[in-house]
Design an enzyme around this catalytic site. Structure first.
Site, PDB file in Angstrom:
ATOM      1  N   GLY A 231     -36.316  37.072 -52.882  1.00  0.00           N
ATOM      2  CA  GLY A 231     -36.924  37.626 -51.681  1.00  0.00           C
ATOM      3  C   GLY A 231     -35.942  38.515 -50.941  1.00  0.00           C
ATOM      4  N   SER A 232     -36.118  38.608 -49.643  1.00  0.00           N
ATOM      5  CA  SER A 232     -35.301  39.515 -48.836  1.00  0.00           C
ATOM      6  C   SER A 232     -33.917  38.953 -48.604  1.00  0.00           C
ATOM      7  CB  SER A 232     -35.980  39.767 -47.490  1.00  0.00           C
ATOM      8  OG  SER A 232     -35.895  38.610 -46.673  1.00  0.00           O
ATOM      9  N   VAL A 235     -33.829  36.516 -45.436  1.00  0.00           N
ATOM     10  CA  VAL A 235     -34.213  35.132 -45.695  1.00  0.00           C
ATOM     11  C   VAL A 235     -33.219  34.482 -46.653  1.00  0.00           C
ATOM     12  CG1 VAL A 235     -36.032  33.619 -46.576  1.00  0.00           C
ATOM     13  CG2 VAL A 235     -36.638  35.658 -45.266  1.00  0.00           C
ATOM     14  N   GLY A 236     -32.730  35.248 -47.620  1.00  0.00           N
ATOM     15  CA  GLY A 236     -31.763  34.710 -48.570  1.00  0.00           C
ATOM     16  C   GLY A 236     -30.502  34.213 -47.903  1.00  0.00           C
ATOM     17  N   GLU A 253     -31.820  36.087 -55.774  1.00  0.00           N
ATOM     18  CA  GLU A 253     -32.193  37.427 -56.239  1.00  0.00           C
ATOM     19  C   GLU A 253     -32.820  38.139 -55.045  1.00  0.00           C
ATOM     20  OE1 GLU A 253     -31.408  38.649 -59.121  1.00  0.00           O
ATOM     21  OE2 GLU A 253     -30.583  36.771 -59.898  1.00  0.00           O
ATOM     22  N   CYS A 287     -37.920  45.223 -56.002  1.00  0.00           N
ATOM     23  CA  CYS A 287     -36.524  45.190 -55.553  1.00  0.00           C
ATOM     24  C   CYS A 287     -35.670  46.223 -56.273  1.00  0.00           C
ATOM     25  CB  CYS A 287     -35.943  43.797 -55.737  1.00  0.00           C
ATOM     26  SG  CYS A 287     -35.958  43.202 -57.455  1.00  0.00           S
TER      27      CYS A 287
END
Length: 485
Positions: A231-232, A235-236, A253, A287
């Site tokens: 994800g982003s 948030v990661g 990732e 991505c």
């Protein structure tokens, strides 16, 4: 569609059941707004049930012969082949993927299942020497136990399956939380495929919920030893922080800001084709998408003219139409963010060679050039159909611009000289680079992942073994050791 009525539930310990939360996640078709299904959210208690079930079942699964485990993934491949059209229809309906994109996603999903078959037999132990007489050192590679997987909305079926299947093949159990916008394709559909393939109940659990309901419980729960998140980067970062505070490993990732670089000796027509695909596949919600098209100034005018002409001809509309190349963005918030990015660029002085209009979640392509050096757009990820064309003065300038971003996922370089391309690619600070090709690529046996803010760790091939197993040293004294006291 049957999938959206049959699979609108939680999947815990081999049972299909409703969540016990006080509200529902509504699954909408992003193109026409039709309600596909509603799913009552899972609670913290159900997260606990899912992880505890996974923990119980994993011990037996780890002792199961890998030759037996791999049969599940051979059968899962056949299940997908038998249901391919239905699954493609679900991808089109739930995430607005075009027919082309749905086919692409399914082909890759099948390749990763084929690789999971081989992964089951991959872990190898070692016998190592010891300086102590009579001692034997054995190093075993064992499953980590239970893995928590959080998957994204853009390629939900593929990106859930490509992580879940290897984790299971290596003897682990999994609890999967799909994105709220794609709970079926990214979650319960994956569970159904593996259930039909004979995966014993409880080894894969699917929790459909939202952080508003469960907070950090999915990450902080004591059972999972590894959290895999796609994800982003925003948030990661939070996932990594929470996981680290509980001594968990993470595989992250995250986002990208890939550049497709066109050097002064490139084939312009071919580079245009590669760049248009790299930027606009799945509406730019990828991505690896080429946010930035970096072109040597000697080719910039010709390239830009041909690029804009090709983009202008891309059909926008119903993703169910086989001729459509650009469908809807996943939701209205994403559409608004893309429109705001274009406006920001124009306000900062960029020239809009194409400025796409919006109609609901449909956003027509935009092409911006003359983007100021200090514009944040040059360094951020735009998750939508907006291309930035940046003219540069020579190879060193191209490298500078390419590396001028906090991200480092992937990219591509086009040149008549393969070795020149390889030399350039090695100087780009990213986890992946492609010479004379698209920026968008994934293959089962090559290491996939990024540098800088684009993530931690790698997936695919041997990297799955590194991520989802752990090593254990067992020393055996065949004689007798001498002790100083």
């Amino acid at each position: 569609m049957p999938y959206f009525t049959d699979l609108a539930s939680q999947y815990i310990d081999g049972e299909w059941r409703q969540g016990s939360g006080s509200w529902d996640i509504i699954d909408f078709n992003p193109y026409n707004g039709d309600k596909l299904c509603s799913i009552t959210v899972a609670t913290v208690e159900e997260i606990d049930e899912a992880y505890r079930a996974a923990e119980r079942r994993q011990a037996v699964w780890a002792e199961t012969s890998p030759y037996t485990r791999r049969l599940v993934f051979e059968r899962a491949l056949r299940v997908i082949e038998d249901r391919e059209q239905e699954i493609a229809d679900a991808i089109v309906a739930e995430l607005g993927g075009t027919r082309l994109k749905a086919d692409f996603e399914l082909q890759l999903a099948k390749e990763f299942l084929r690789q999971a078959v081989h992964l089951a037999l991959s872990p190898e132990g070692r016998i190592m020497p010891s300086p102590v007489d009579g001692k034997e050192n054995r190093v075993y590679r064992e499953p980590v136990g239970v893995i928590g997987v959080i998957s994204p909305f853009n390629f939900p079926f593929l990106l859930s399956l490509k992580t879940v299947a290897p984790a299971l093949a290596l003897g682990n159990a999994v609890v999967l939380k799909p994105h709220q916008n794609t709970p079926i394709c990214g979650g319960t559909l994956v569970a159904r495929v593996l259930e039909e393939a004979g995966l014993p109940g409880g080894l894969l659990n699917v929790i459909v919920t939202d952080i508003a309901e469960v907070g950090d419980a999915f990450i902080a729960h004591p059972v999972p030893k590894v959290i895999s998140f796609t994800g982003s980067d925003r948030v990661g970062r939070h996932v990594a922080t929470v996981a680290a505070s509980h001594f968990k490993q993470t595989v992250l990732e995250l986002g990208g800001n890939s550049a497709l670089v066109v050097l002064d000796d490139a084939d312009v027509d071919y580079a245009v084709d590669a760049a248009v695909f790299s930027r606009y596949v799945h509406q730019g919600q990828v991505c690896m998408a080429a946010n930035r098209i970096v072109v040597d100034r000697s080719l910039a005018e010709e390239f830009t003219e041909k690029f804009v002409a090709k983009v202008r001809g891309l059909k926008v509309g119903d993703p169910g139409d086989p001729d459509t190349l650009i469908g809807p963005l996943i939701n209205s918030g994403q559409a608004e963010r893309v429109a705001a990015a274009v406006q920001q660029g124009v306000d900062e002085g960029a020239t809009a060679l194409l400025r796409g209009e919006s109609d609901g979640n449909l956003v027509w392509p935009s092409v911006l050039t003359d983007i100021p050096e200090d514009s944040a757009l040059r360094r951020e990820e735009i998750f939508g159909p907006v291309a930035l064309i940046i003219a540069v003065d020579g190879e060193e300038d191209a490298l500078r611009v390419t590396n001028d971003t906090p991200y480092g996922l992937g990219g591509a370089v086009h040149t008549a000289s393969v070795e020149r391309g390889v030399a350039f690619a090695r100087r780009v600070r990213s986890g992946m680079m492609h010479v004379n090709d698209s920026t968008v690529a994934d293959e089962p046996i090559v290491p996939f992942g990024g540098e800088k803010h684009s993530g931690l760790g790698r997936l695919n091939g041997d990297q799955f073994v590194e991520a989802f197993t752990t090593t254990k040293w067992i020393a055996i004294q065949h004689g007798r050791s001498g002790f100083p006291f």
